[in-house]
Design a protein around this motif. Structure first.
Motif, short mmCIF file in Angstrom:
data_model
loop_
_atom_site.label_atom_id
_atom_site.label_comp_id
_atom_site.label_asym_id
_atom_site.label_seq_id
_atom_site.Cartn_x
_atom_site.Cartn_y
_atom_site.Cartn_z
N ILE A 151 27.75 92.70 59.74
CA ILE A 151 27.06 93.09 60.97
C ILE A 151 26.98 91.87 61.87
N ASP A 152 27.50 92.00 63.09
CA ASP A 152 27.49 90.89 64.04
C ASP A 152 26.40 91.04 65.08
N ALA A 153 25.99 92.29 65.36
CA ALA A 153 24.97 92.50 66.38
C ALA A 153 24.27 93.83 66.12
N ILE A 154 23.01 93.91 66.58
CA ILE A 154 22.23 95.14 66.46
C ILE A 154 21.66 95.45 67.84
N ILE A 155 21.82 96.69 68.27
CA ILE A 155 21.27 97.14 69.54
C ILE A 155 20.29 98.27 69.25
N LEU A 156 19.02 98.05 69.57
CA LEU A 156 18.00 99.06 69.41
C LEU A 156 17.75 99.71 70.77
N VAL A 157 17.88 101.03 70.82
CA VAL A 157 17.71 101.75 72.08
C VAL A 157 16.44 102.60 71.97
N ASP A 158 15.39 102.15 72.65
CA ASP A 158 14.11 102.87 72.64
C ASP A 158 14.15 103.95 73.72
N ASP A 159 14.26 105.20 73.26
CA ASP A 159 14.37 106.33 74.20
C ASP A 159 12.97 106.80 74.60
N ALA A 160 12.20 105.89 75.22
CA ALA A 160 10.85 106.19 75.70
C ALA A 160 10.00 106.80 74.59
N LEU A 176 12.66 89.18 63.25
CA LEU A 176 13.01 88.79 61.88
C LEU A 176 14.43 88.27 61.77
N HIS A 177 15.32 88.75 62.60
CA HIS A 177 16.74 88.43 62.46
C HIS A 177 17.02 87.03 63.03
N GLU A 178 17.67 86.22 62.20
CA GLU A 178 18.02 84.86 62.62
C GLU A 178 19.52 84.71 62.83
N THR A 179 20.31 85.36 61.98
CA THR A 179 21.76 85.17 62.05
C THR A 179 22.45 86.26 62.87
N VAL A 180 21.76 87.36 63.15
CA VAL A 180 22.36 88.47 63.85
C VAL A 180 21.63 88.67 65.18
N LYS A 181 22.39 88.81 66.24
CA LYS A 181 21.80 89.03 67.56
C LYS A 181 21.23 90.45 67.64
N VAL A 182 19.97 90.57 68.05
CA VAL A 182 19.32 91.87 68.20
C VAL A 182 18.96 92.05 69.66
N THR A 183 19.41 93.16 70.23
CA THR A 183 19.11 93.49 71.62
C THR A 183 18.26 94.75 71.66
N LEU A 184 17.19 94.73 72.44
CA LEU A 184 16.33 95.91 72.59
C LEU A 184 16.50 96.46 74.00
N LEU A 185 17.02 97.68 74.07
CA LEU A 185 17.16 98.39 75.34
C LEU A 185 16.07 99.44 75.43
N ARG A 186 15.42 99.52 76.57
CA ARG A 186 14.36 100.53 76.74
C ARG A 186 14.77 101.49 77.85
N GLN A 187 14.82 102.77 77.51
CA GLN A 187 15.08 103.79 78.51
C GLN A 187 13.81 104.03 79.32
N PRO A 188 13.89 104.09 80.63
CA PRO A 188 12.67 104.27 81.43
C PRO A 188 12.04 105.65 81.23
N GLU A 189 12.82 106.62 80.77
CA GLU A 189 12.32 107.96 80.52
C GLU A 189 13.13 108.57 79.38
N ARG A 190 12.58 109.63 78.76
CA ARG A 190 13.27 110.27 77.66
C ARG A 190 14.56 110.93 78.14
N ARG A 191 15.69 110.42 77.66
CA ARG A 191 16.99 110.93 78.09
C ARG A 191 17.76 111.62 76.97
N GLY A 192 17.25 111.54 75.76
CA GLY A 192 17.89 112.23 74.67
C GLY A 192 18.84 111.34 73.88
N PHE A 193 19.24 111.86 72.74
CA PHE A 193 20.03 111.09 71.78
C PHE A 193 21.38 110.67 72.37
N VAL A 194 22.05 111.59 73.06
CA VAL A 194 23.39 111.30 73.56
C VAL A 194 23.37 110.15 74.55
#
Length: 791
Positions: A151-160, A176-194
């Protein structure tokens, strides 16, 4: 561009040709060497449909290329191409078949190490609900990274998510992650899984492959590396999916309970059980398995496929079916999909939407999917019927059973329900009282989804299921017998077990037989002949004529043997019964009848587990002029269907003051619908019978069976509800009424007109009000214990 790799190539170079269907002009494209290779297919701008062929004379059709075809032609071509892709490379027919692979031309990944080593991987986790599940998912993902997973990167997408606790979880895990880049994206409103996964894929490194991971999963160590290896096992793979406890057709141990979109989620493996299984799968290192489509709970996507196919269609709204649509679009362009058979990922399921919302979304999306890909369901049924994952499914079931049980009772029965199912459940409950004792119920049936003729095995105490082809049941029992379990077999039905039971019982496993009917000597089971009455068991010569002239239940491939040589078939049954530790019969009447046929079998009378508390007749009717009769239980020919039909006709002709209520499934129910004296109530749940009888308020319950029944749980339930019973003087029902005095008997064979005998019987049972008796005498005799004490 066509990339070819197939076992058929080992026989030498294969020529490739196209033929324009409109002009019938053939064009040779060259040859593919035995090591495989790539060919470019020139298609003129206004070309008609082309046939792509291979072989010495270019007769083997690989695919139809329809650049300007109507939609129905495209669908037909798609179906043909998928059928090609589904052929098992190990099957004999594949030796003359070349499976097409159409990946992006000159994709750099094709020159990677076969495991995909060197390819970067980004994990995208869409998050909406389920704080605890999300916490566990991200913790397992962190552990995988710590264990040097790919795993080289993790992207967390918070769907509101709108849950403050979720913010804490996301912030904590990201830190917690030191060796893997973690990005947190926040959706401004609930847009669904897709939309969430689309945002995550867009934010990923464009050179990385992507893993879509639901937030209600728990991943094991090295999950990403194993998925990457499966996805890069050969050119042309678009996606890889792990096995799971809850992953539709990739579920372990049973796929069928999740195969259909509206299926209820059956009990599944625990996290601990699946983790143990995953360790075994990783050690076994099974190769990837071709599957019709990837599954979105944990889906590895090759970057080349994403570049070629594009992203997920936002038209699927909140989610469900979007990953199937993407995979089938990929299949239309020649990509394939695999299951990583060396990996199992735990999946809670329906956390983001809930069961009701999931069902509502699927009710909308699944018809759209089927309309867009009409061949998909057929393809899915084909996959389930052939089930290339049968071996790991069976091993999962067996390992889980062995981890929880020390003694196992394997019931072979049929799948038709009725009294046999009640008895099997009662015996299973009695056996399972002791800790470490497990019941497996195995029945031969037709799978409702795939249409395959299978054995369905249910672990009663856990609710876990396993389905397998007939060819697998012998090996399954043999492998179960060599585990640490003490295994015994209780045979309830030849019709449910099929011919396989004879091979199984040659193994050194003690077994007993429980007799529910007369199938051992009468292939018509009920000793009822073409007259619709008990045949009086006339002898072998008449019986041979009877089974040749009349239909019999399904005994599998033994049907022809029965019609050709009934005596030989009965002799084989005699050997089977004689070798049993015990042959258990429910009544003395049954014992007497079977003793005449099988004098050397160890027959024993053991009444079934039934109502043992004292009963009392409290519902003997009233003084009204109309006589109300109830009939309960399934109503077929042998249960007195014709008797009741003639009775109803006689009541109408004589204007007799009699009404009949029929509770239960009735064959040829339409014969009663125009009879005003008869009311059909249909099938009922056993627990509901007392209330139904109270509402009908009959003077008595009539059992019109014209065969010697071995027992009747319906009779027990009627007595427990406080009603007297009337029956013909034949079989175990007559024996029990005579023993208890809780009813009256009519002459057998039946009189032509039953009105007078039934009215007289009403007067007889009216005097039984207050009568006390035992429905079934308590007994400590448990032949199952004897079975397990045998050596």
């Amino acid at each position: 561009t066509l990339d070819l790799a197939d076992p058929a190539l080992t026989h030498g170079p294969v020529s490739i040709t196209t033929e324009d269907l409109s002009t019938r002009i053939r064009t040779s494209l060259g040859t593919i060497a035995s090591s495989g290779g790539t060919i470019r297919i020139p298609i003129p701008p206004h070309a008609g449909p082309l046939i792509l062929c291979a072989g010495q004379d270019a007769q083997l059709e690989l695919a139809r290329l329809l650049p300007q075809s109507p939609a129905h032609q495209v669908a037909r071509a798609r179906a043909a191409a998928r059928q090609t892709l589904l052929i098992d490379p190990g099957a004999p027919e594949s030796r003359n078949h070349i499976a097409p692979r159409l990946p992006v031309a000159d994709a750099p990944s094709h020159r990677l190490h076969p495991t995909g080593a060197g390819r970067g991987v980004t994990v995208v986790v869409p998050i909406c609900k389920g704080v605890l599940e999300t916490r566990d998912c991200l913790a397992s993902l962190h552990a995988a990274c710590t264990g040097h997973d790919a795993i080289d990167a993790i992207i967390l997408v918070d769907d509101a998510s709108l849950d403050p606790a979720m913010d804490i979880v996301l912030a904590t895990q990201a830190a917690l992650h030191e060796t893997v880049k973690v990005t947190l994206l926040r959706q401004p409103e609930r847009r669904g899984f897709v939309q969430a996964i689309t945002a995550g894929i867009a934010a990923a490194d464009p050179s990385h492959d992507v893993i879509l991971l639901n937030a209600d999963t728990v991943v094991p160590p090295r999950f990403a590396a194993r998925l990457r290896a499966a996805a890069h096992a050969r050119p042309g793979i678009a996606s890889a999916t792990p096995l799971s406890n809850n992953a539709t057709v990739l579920s372990l141990p049973d796929a069928q309970s999740h195969a259909q979109p509206d299926a209820q989620m059956a009990p599944t493996l625990t996290q601990a059980e699946l983790r143990t299984l995953d360790t075994h799968l990783e050690r076994a290192h099974a190769p990837p398995v071709d599957i019709p489509t990837g599954i979105g709970f944990c889906l590895y996507l090759r970057r080349e496929a994403l570049a070629d196919i594009g992203g997920f269609d936002p038209g699927w709204g909140q989610g469900y079916c979007e990953e199937v649509d993407w995979c089938l679009r990929a299949r239309d362009r020649g990509w394939s999909h695999v299951a990583a058979a060396d990996l199992a990922v735990y999946h809670h399921g329906s956390v983001s939407f809930g069961t009701a919302a999931r069902a509502a979304i699927l009710a909308q999306n699944h018809p759209r999917l089927e309309a867009r890909y009409p061949e998909y369901q057929t393809e899915l049924r084909h996959f389930l019927a052939t089930d290339p994952l049968a071996k790991p499914r069976a091993e999962t079931f067996r390992r889980t059973l062995e981890a929880h049980a020390t003694h196992c009772l394997l019931h072979f029965t049929h799948a038709m329900g009725g009294g046999t199912a009640i008895l099997v459940a009662a015996l299973a409950a009695r056996f399972a009282v002791t800790p470490g004792h497990a019941n497996l119920v195995c029945a031969r049936t037709t799978d409702s989804f795939s249409g395959a003729d299978i054995f369905h095995i249910t672990w009663v105490e856990r609710g876990l299921s396993l389905r397998m082809a007939h060819t697998g049941i012998d090996d399954f029992v043999r492998e179960l017998a060599v585990t640490n379990l003490t295994l015994r077999i209780l045979l309830h039905s030849l019709t449910g077990a099929g011919p396989a039971i004879r091979d199984i019982l040659t193994q050194p496993i003690p077994y007993a037989v429980y007799v529910h009917d007369y199938q051992w000597s009468c292939p018509r089971v009920t000793v009822v002949d073409h007259t619709g009455l008990h045949c009086n068991e006339p002898g072998l010569r008449c019986c041979q004529l009877c089974v040749c002239a009349n239909p019999t239940p399904d005994f599998g491939s033994e049907g022809d043997d029965i019609r050709a040589d009934l005596a030989g078939w009965i002799t084989a049954n005699d050997r089977l019964l004689t070798a049993a530790v015990a042959v258990i019969v429910p009544s003395h009447d049954t014992l007497i009848r079977l003793r005449r046929q099988f004098p050397t079998a160890r027959l024993r009378v053991v009444p079934p587990p039934d109502h043992t508390e004292p009963a009392r007749i409290s519902r003997a009717g009233d003084r009204q002029d109309i006589t109300r009769i109830a009939v309960v239980g399934g109503l077929g020919l042998h249960q007195g269907h014709d008797i009741l039909h003639r009775l109803a006709a006689a009541i109408e002709a004589a204007h007799a003051p009699i009404e009949i209520d029929i509770f239960g499934a009735a064959e040829h129910a339409e014969a009663f619908r125009h009879r005003p004296c008869v009311r059909l109530h249909g099938p009922y749940a056993r627990a509901d019978l007392p209330g139904l009888l109270t509402e009908a308020h009959p003077h008595f319950v009539f059992f019109p069976a014209i065969w010697p029944q071995t027992w009747s749980f319906a009779l027990s339930d009627v007595w427990q509800a406080g009603y007297p019973a009337i029956a013909f003087d034949i079989g175990a029902i007559a024996e029990r009424i005579r023993t208890t005095g809780a009813g009256a008997l009519l002459a057998f064979p039946p009189e032509h007109n039953l009105i007078a005998p039934l009215l007289q019987a009403r007067q007889t049972v009216a005097a039984l009000a207050g009568h006390r008796f035992h429905i079934a005498q308590p007994t400590s005799d448990n032949p199952i214990n004897e079975l397990f004490q045998s050596r």
